[in-house]
Design a protein around this motif. Structure first.
Motif, mmCIF file in Angstrom:
data_model
loop_
_atom_site.group_PDB
_atom_site.id
_atom_site.type_symbol
_atom_site.label_atom_id
_atom_site.label_comp_id
_atom_site.label_asym_id
_atom_site.label_seq_id
_atom_site.Cartn_x
_atom_site.Cartn_y
_atom_site.Cartn_z
ATOM 1 N N LYS A 75 0.827 -1.199 0.000
ATOM 2 C CA LYS A 75 0.000 0.000 0.000
ATOM 3 C C LYS A 75 0.865 1.255 0.000
ATOM 4 C CE LYS A 75 -3.933 2.120 0.091
ATOM 5 N NZ LYS A 75 -4.860 2.050 -1.066
ATOM 6 N N ILE A 76 1.923 1.254 0.812
ATOM 7 C CA ILE A 76 2.823 2.404 0.842
ATOM 8 C C ILE A 76 3.495 2.589 -0.513
ATOM 9 C CG2 ILE A 76 4.944 3.307 1.886
ATOM 10 C CD1 ILE A 76 4.126 1.929 4.480
ATOM 11 N N SER A 77 3.836 1.470 -1.149
ATOM 12 C CA SER A 77 4.457 1.530 -2.464
ATOM 13 C C SER A 77 3.526 2.191 -3.483
ATOM 14 C CB SER A 77 4.830 0.122 -2.937
ATOM 15 O OG SER A 77 5.346 0.141 -4.243
ATOM 16 N N GLU A 78 2.216 1.860 -3.409
ATOM 17 C CA GLU A 78 1.240 2.469 -4.314
ATOM 18 C C GLU A 78 1.170 3.983 -4.125
ATOM 19 O OE1 GLU A 78 -2.525 0.660 -3.742
ATOM 20 O OE2 GLU A 78 -1.816 -1.382 -4.124
ATOM 21 N N LEU A 79 1.291 4.414 -2.874
ATOM 22 C CA LEU A 79 1.133 5.831 -2.554
ATOM 23 C C LEU A 79 2.389 6.644 -2.818
ATOM 24 C CD1 LEU A 79 -0.840 5.483 0.813
ATOM 25 C CD2 LEU A 79 -1.777 6.101 -1.408
ATOM 26 N N THR A 80 3.560 6.017 -2.630
ATOM 27 C CA THR A 80 4.812 6.788 -2.673
ATOM 28 C C THR A 80 5.721 6.429 -3.839
ATOM 29 O OG1 THR A 80 6.027 5.202 -1.272
ATOM 30 C CG2 THR A 80 4.749 6.937 -0.153
ATOM 31 N N GLN A 120 7.763 3.939 -3.761
ATOM 32 C CA GLN A 120 8.890 3.162 -3.256
ATOM 33 C C GLN A 120 8.688 1.683 -3.591
ATOM 34 O OE1 GLN A 120 10.202 4.447 0.906
ATOM 35 N NE2 GLN A 120 8.174 5.386 0.800
ATOM 36 N N GLU A 121 9.802 0.950 -3.680
ATOM 37 C CA GLU A 121 9.731 -0.478 -3.979
ATOM 38 C C GLU A 121 9.142 -1.229 -2.776
ATOM 39 O OE1 GLU A 121 10.252 -2.450 -6.501
ATOM 40 O OE2 GLU A 121 10.782 -0.837 -7.891
ATOM 41 N N ALA A 122 8.083 -1.999 -3.011
ATOM 42 C CA ALA A 122 7.445 -2.744 -1.931
ATOM 43 C C ALA A 122 8.398 -3.764 -1.326
ATOM 44 C CB ALA A 122 6.181 -3.439 -2.442
ATOM 45 N N SER A 123 9.206 -4.393 -2.187
ATOM 46 C CA SER A 123 10.135 -5.414 -1.692
ATOM 47 C C SER A 123 11.180 -4.800 -0.763
ATOM 48 C CB SER A 123 10.824 -6.118 -2.865
ATOM 49 O OG SER A 123 11.523 -5.173 -3.677
ATOM 50 N N THR A 124 11.613 -3.601 -1.096
ATOM 51 C CA THR A 124 12.589 -2.913 -0.238
ATOM 52 C C THR A 124 11.959 -2.534 1.094
ATOM 53 O OG1 THR A 124 13.728 -2.024 -2.182
ATOM 54 C CG2 THR A 124 14.153 -0.942 -0.071
ATOM 55 N N LEU A 125 10.744 -2.028 1.057
ATOM 56 C CA LEU A 125 10.037 -1.670 2.288
ATOM 57 C C LEU A 125 9.864 -2.895 3.185
ATOM 58 C CD1 LEU A 125 7.305 0.677 0.768
ATOM 59 C CD2 LEU A 125 9.057 1.362 2.427
ATOM 60 N N TYR A 126 9.448 -4.007 2.580
ATOM 61 C CA TYR A 126 9.239 -5.227 3.357
ATOM 62 C C TYR A 126 10.551 -5.702 3.969
ATOM 63 C CZ TYR A 126 8.039 -10.057 4.486
ATOM 64 O OH TYR A 126 7.848 -11.248 5.153
ATOM 65 N N GLN A 127 11.612 -5.634 3.189
ATOM 66 C CA GLN A 127 12.925 -6.055 3.694
ATOM 67 C C GLN A 127 13.355 -5.167 4.861
ATOM 68 O OE1 GLN A 127 14.765 -8.640 3.131
ATOM 69 N NE2 GLN A 127 16.431 -7.968 4.473
ATOM 70 N N ASN A 128 13.138 -3.868 4.729
ATOM 71 C CA ASN A 128 13.493 -2.952 5.813
ATOM 72 C C ASN A 128 12.700 -3.258 7.082
ATOM 73 O OD1 ASN A 128 15.241 -1.599 4.107
ATOM 74 N ND2 ASN A 128 13.786 0.037 3.603
ATOM 75 N N ALA A 129 11.430 -3.621 6.909
ATOM 76 C CA ALA A 129 10.563 -3.867 8.056
ATOM 77 C C ALA A 129 10.913 -5.156 8.784
ATOM 78 C CB ALA A 129 9.105 -3.899 7.610
ATOM 79 N N THR A 130 11.362 -6.159 8.039
ATOM 80 C CA THR A 130 11.555 -7.493 8.636
ATOM 81 C C THR A 130 13.015 -7.854 8.863
ATOM 82 O OG1 THR A 130 11.525 -8.500 6.417
ATOM 83 C CG2 THR A 130 9.415 -8.341 7.597
ATOM 84 N N ILE A 150 9.587 -2.799 13.078
ATOM 85 C CA ILE A 150 8.827 -3.159 11.879
ATOM 86 C C ILE A 150 8.160 -1.913 11.303
ATOM 87 C CG2 ILE A 150 6.779 -4.392 11.043
ATOM 88 C CD1 ILE A 150 7.516 -6.669 12.989
ATOM 89 N N ALA A 151 7.500 -1.143 12.167
ATOM 90 C CA ALA A 151 6.805 0.058 11.712
ATOM 91 C C ALA A 151 7.791 1.083 11.139
ATOM 92 C CB ALA A 151 6.019 0.673 12.866
ATOM 93 N N SER A 152 8.893 1.316 11.839
ATOM 94 C CA SER A 152 9.861 2.312 11.367
ATOM 95 C C SER A 152 10.518 1.884 10.065
ATOM 96 C CB SER A 152 10.925 2.565 12.437
ATOM 97 O OG SER A 152 11.683 1.392 12.691
ATOM 98 N N GLY A 153 10.668 0.567 9.840
ATOM 99 C CA GLY A 153 11.207 0.083 8.579
ATOM 100 C C GLY A 153 10.324 0.453 7.395
ATOM 101 N N LEU A 154 9.035 0.685 7.682
ATOM 102 C CA LEU A 154 8.090 1.108 6.645
ATOM 103 C C LEU A 154 7.924 2.623 6.623
ATOM 104 C CD1 LEU A 154 5.383 -1.615 7.354
ATOM 105 C CD2 LEU A 154 6.840 -1.512 5.330
#
Length: 537
Positions: free
Chosen positions: A392-397, A399-409, A496-500
């Motif tokens: 969802k963040i990727s759709e709005l911004t 940013q790469e969803a895979s990168t966001l997920y990796q940062n979060a986890t 997790i939240a800050s990674g997103l």
């Protein structure tokens, strides 16, 4: 914030003058029948606090002349000053010369708060401060908050801000139509939500008879959600519905039984203050009679994460937090034992706490489902949901969803590993307590006059759990670690939240919005909670 900011001095015939503490973040219900002087009491409360109070009248108008701003900012200010003056007059408890203006102000404030948020974002972008713009964009928009409140409150309406700053409604995905066409109850819920959400910070919110035009299956979760969103304010709610303070057990209750008049003035009231730590006395609790209702008793408190997410997953069910698993069992069993006097379907949802399959099956036969999670955080921070939020963040911004997920986890394993002994011991504690409670001697055992002994090898218990923990870490089993242990006691959730790029609160708001917006997310959760879903169906 101080306890002395708000005043509520009540002369009584039975207890002298009661100085009722009003503290931001707390709620007081004023409960009593017709004719006991509640309206005058609420007027006196407003008069004592008029500089920092908003009063939402019982005889409020619930219809709109239109669905847009129909006054200028200067007209708004002038109208507010006139209403403030009128509210101080004693006749305001039964007469309102500004009923139409009040609804116009509510709509003005709702649209204006949306515009202020948009301007803040635009100003930050114009100032080339993209980080500030992102920060403003993560604050929940007022209309988005209204829609979340509606969904939690079993109202199938979505409010939309359209062109020319007009408010529209869509019911179950229908074509948008003017909010003026909403039903009485829907308009009342919109007005209450708009008034509360747009109230100035650190205010006293006085709400007369919120149950008017609203079924209690709607008003109870609506109020609870508003309390959670405005913890910076103090609420005083005047009501005839004895179930409202029962539903919100953290509240205090002023029981008003009668009043004494001297001429045209009330001299004092026959009233008792029951503070939150005393709870509501059984004398005012009544069995729920009438139409069939679905009740889901869960662990946690009324403002905890549990109620919020379960109400969204099961919108046709009234979700009632009970604190702990024993209270959940007691509530469900109590209703099951008295099913000859009412028409209620009651279910319970508790954490597994490492119960045996036999114990889980025994609970299921009593309509109580044990889910394989340590706590509700396992639903919010499930790996699949983290991925959906990243998408969802990727759709709005962009940013790469895979990168966001990796940062979060990325840090889940390392963050949890630091707390091995404490997490394992906490899990063992819940299991042992459950074993102890289920092993306590019954009255027949006591009558047998034998010996009762219960011994645990705590070293072995902890070593076995730690061995399992190490195995999960070595296998990089993030999902099992997130669901099995009390992750709220670590930095995992914030990481997790800050990674997103979110705060913990923003992340959890995003999860709830996903449930609102995407049917497949709701179905994912219903499948994850399959035993409960099947039980209800």
């Amino acid at each position: 914030m101080t306890e002395n900011k708000y005043k509520f001095n009540l002369p009584t015939s039975n207890n002298g003058t009661i100085n009722i503490p009003l503290i931001e973040g707390n709620t007081l219900f004023v409960l009593g029948a017709n004719g006991v002087g509640k309206s005058t009491l609420m007027h006196n409360l407003f008069s004592q606090n008029s500089n920092h109070a908003k009063r939402i009248l019982a005889h409020r108008q619930t219809w709109f002349t239109d669905n847009a701003m129909n006054m200028t900012a200067s007209q708004k200010k002038q109208t507010e000053n006139s209403i403030k003056s009128t509210n101080s007059q004693i006749y305001s408890r039964w007469k309102d010369d500004y009923s139409q203006a009040r609804t116009s102000l509510s709509i003005f404030d709702l649209i204006n708060s949306e515009n202020i948020r948009a301007r803040n974002i635009a100003d930050a972008v114009d100032g080339d401060n993209i980080e500030l713009a992102k920060e403003h964009s993560r604050d929940q928009a007022p209309i988005q908050a209204i829609n979340e409140l509606f969904a939690i409150s079993n109202i199938p309406i979505k409010i939309i801000l359209g062109k020319d700053e007009q408010l529209f409604a869509s019911k179950n995905g229908s074509e948008p139509y003017s909010i003026a066409e909403l039903s009485d109850g829907e308009r009342n819920a919109l007005l209450i939500g708009a008034d509360v959400l747009t109230t100035e910070p650190n205010s006293l919110i006085i709400l007369d008879e919120p149950e008017r035009h609203l079924h209690r299956s709607i008003i109870s979760p609506l109020l609870t959600s508003l309390f959670r969103k405005r913890t910076d304010c103090v609420f005083v709610i005047s009501t005839h519905d004895i179930h409202l303070p029962i539903d919100y057990q953290e509240s205090s209750t002023l029981l008003v039984r009668s009043c004494q008049w001297v001429g045209k003035r009330i001299k004092d009231w026959d009233a008792d203050l029951i503070t939150a730590d005393f709870g509501i006395p059984n004398s005012i609790k009544t069995d729920i009679l009438g139409s069939k209702r679905e009740l889901l008793f869960v662990e946690g408190q009324s403002t905890s994460l549990d109620r919020q997410i379960y109400q969204l997953i099961y919108p046709n069910v009234s979700v009632i937090p009970q604190g702990n698993c024993r209270e959940v069992e007691k509530a469900v069993n109590g209703i099951k034992k008295t099913d000859n006097i009412h028409w209620i379907n009651a279910y319970g949802l508790i954490d597994t706490d490492d119960r045996t399959p036999e114990q889980i099956q025994s609970l299921l036969e009593k309509s109580i489902v044990a889910i394989p999670f340590y706590s509700v955080e396992a639903l919010y921070y499930h790996l699949h949901i983290i991925q959906e939020v990243a998408n969802k963040i990727s759709e709005l911004t962009g940013q790469e969803a895979s990168t966001l997920y990796q940062n979060a986890t990325a840090n889940i394993i390392s963050d949890i590993s630091q707390h091995k002994e404490r997490l394992c011991s906490r899990l063992c504690e819940k299991k042992l307590r459950n074993d102890i409670m289920s092993s306590l001697p019954k009255h027949r055992d006591i009558q047998a006059r034998g010996q009762f002994n219960l011994t645990f090898d705590l070293n072995t218990v902890l070593q076995n759990e730690e061995a399992l923990f190490v195995g999960l870490v070595n296998d990089n089993n993030q999902l099992e670690l997130l669901t099995r242990y009390p992750i709220r006691e670590t930095q995992v959730l914030n990481r997790i939240a800050s990674g997103l790029g979110l705060t913990k609160e923003q992340y959890e708001n995003s999860v709830r919005k996903l449930i609102l917006d995407k049917t497949e997310i709701k179905e994912f959760y219903r499948t994850l909670l399959q035993p409960l879903t099947e039980l209800m169906e």
